[in-house]
Scaffold this motif. Sequence first.
Motif, mmCIF file in Angstrom:
data_model
loop_
_atom_site.group_PDB
_atom_site.id
_atom_site.type_symbol
_atom_site.label_atom_id
_atom_site.label_comp_id
_atom_site.label_asym_id
_atom_site.label_seq_id
_atom_site.Cartn_x
_atom_site.Cartn_y
_atom_site.Cartn_z
ATOM 1 N N LEU A 122 0.814 -1.211 0.000
ATOM 2 C CA LEU A 122 0.000 0.000 0.000
ATOM 3 C C LEU A 122 0.856 1.273 0.000
ATOM 4 O O LEU A 122 0.425 2.306 -0.522
ATOM 5 C CB LEU A 122 -0.944 0.000 1.204
ATOM 6 N N ARG A 123 2.054 1.194 0.571
ATOM 7 C CA ARG A 123 2.942 2.362 0.535
ATOM 8 C C ARG A 123 3.524 2.553 -0.865
ATOM 9 O O ARG A 123 3.964 3.645 -1.201
ATOM 10 C CB ARG A 123 4.074 2.231 1.567
ATOM 11 N N GLY A 124 3.556 1.483 -1.651
ATOM 12 C CA GLY A 124 3.974 1.614 -3.040
ATOM 13 C C GLY A 124 5.275 0.911 -3.367
ATOM 14 O O GLY A 124 6.269 1.084 -2.664
ATOM 15 N N LEU A 125 5.251 0.122 -4.438
ATOM 16 C CA LEU A 125 6.453 -0.556 -4.920
ATOM 17 C C LEU A 125 7.083 0.257 -6.046
ATOM 18 O O LEU A 125 6.395 0.959 -6.778
ATOM 19 C CB LEU A 125 6.093 -1.953 -5.435
ATOM 20 N N ASN A 126 8.396 0.150 -6.185
ATOM 21 C CA ASN A 126 9.103 0.889 -7.249
ATOM 22 C C ASN A 126 10.231 0.021 -7.802
ATOM 23 O O ASN A 126 11.409 0.264 -7.519
ATOM 24 C CB ASN A 126 9.655 2.211 -6.702
ATOM 25 N N PRO A 127 9.909 -1.007 -8.598
ATOM 26 C CA PRO A 127 10.949 -1.906 -9.114
ATOM 27 C C PRO A 127 12.085 -1.201 -9.851
ATOM 28 O O PRO A 127 13.254 -1.584 -9.665
ATOM 29 C CB PRO A 127 10.161 -2.852 -10.034
ATOM 30 N N PRO A 128 11.830 -0.173 -10.692
ATOM 31 C CA PRO A 128 12.965 0.508 -11.322
ATOM 32 C C PRO A 128 13.893 1.158 -10.293
ATOM 33 O O PRO A 128 15.115 1.202 -10.486
ATOM 34 C CB PRO A 128 12.300 1.560 -12.219
ATOM 35 N N GLY A 129 13.317 1.648 -9.194
ATOM 36 C CA GLY A 129 14.141 2.236 -8.145
ATOM 37 C C GLY A 129 15.010 1.204 -7.454
ATOM 38 O O GLY A 129 16.163 1.474 -7.109
ATOM 39 N N VAL A 130 14.467 0.005 -7.256
ATOM 40 C CA VAL A 130 15.259 -1.074 -6.660
ATOM 41 C C VAL A 130 16.435 -1.417 -7.566
ATOM 42 O O VAL A 130 17.551 -1.660 -7.092
ATOM 43 C CB VAL A 130 14.380 -2.311 -6.397
ATOM 44 N N ALA A 131 16.200 -1.407 -8.876
ATOM 45 C CA ALA A 131 17.293 -1.667 -9.827
ATOM 46 C C ALA A 131 18.363 -0.583 -9.721
ATOM 47 O O ALA A 131 19.573 -0.884 -9.773
ATOM 48 C CB ALA A 131 16.750 -1.734 -11.250
ATOM 49 N N ARG A 132 17.949 0.662 -9.544
ATOM 50 C CA ARG A 132 18.944 1.739 -9.396
ATOM 51 C C ARG A 132 19.721 1.593 -8.090
ATOM 52 O O ARG A 132 20.934 1.828 -8.042
ATOM 53 C CB ARG A 132 18.251 3.102 -9.492
#
Length: 306
Positions: free
Chosen positions: A214-224
């Motif tokens: 619910l707070r939000g996922l950010n897969p591209p950010g994890v890659a960075r």
Amino acid sequence: MSAAPPRVERRTHANGMELAWDSFGDPDATPLLLVMGLGAQMVAWDDAFCAQLAEAGGLRVIRFDNRDIGHSSYLTHLGVPDIQALMQQAMAGRTLHVPYTLRDMAADCAGLLDALGIARAHIVGASMGGAIGQEMCVHYPHRMLSFTSIMSTTGAPGLPPPTPEALAVLFSPAPTTFEAYVPHHAKVWRVLRGPSAFPQDEARDTERAQLVFLRGLNPPGVARQLAAVLASGNRKPALAAVRVPTLVIHGDADPLVPVVCGIDVADAIPGATLLRIPHMGHALPIPMWPEIVGAIAAHTGRHPDA
């Protein structure tokens, strides 16, 4: 006993980012900043863990979302790095060109301290957060009262790799629907906790998955973030000059960052103390909170605010 007041999350501009944070304990107490690991939101530092740490150490415990995760700034404009190519370049000993580095993330920590009017703080980092803390020890030692590194590594070559199962869950993409994310989250943490069973934690997996989703996922950010880890390289030579009082905590059943890596951190930083915790994997299981909290409180108590 009266109920605890609801947590108040704030967002503060720091080092060109907007960082989401909250805190536990007396706002006027000596500050301790918690730095979380790869792809993990600040809520991975459990509310009850933070409250216990604040009480045990008489501390103001601050946790925050690193850049590119949770409610902090997403650096979408920097693109998505090719992790496979970066890993090949790293193995070939080439210089990696990445969106940002762990030193930049350490500058975020220093910037948050600036924004909150904090001159010096105790720093506690887990996994990638421990590596960020090491960068702080090297580049911002004057901002640190003490350092605690949990389940982290120096990045030195030759250290043992993760188990194949741990590596597989690290690189498994997070599902985009809640129904699929809940079992994915549970599987990831079953692996990372190691071979021992932790029923209290397993019982809370769905609740924790919901909070993160619910707070939000950010897969591209994890890659960075992962690119930043890969580019950080070997910190061990620089750590030899560190004089920040350091405690190293590592589980002897860690499948992602084997305990030998924690021993290497303790060997690299002069005067560091090592606490090995039997049966602990790459997680902070509820039954082990008393030992972890007690060790951090004792460490910070030996190095109070000057």
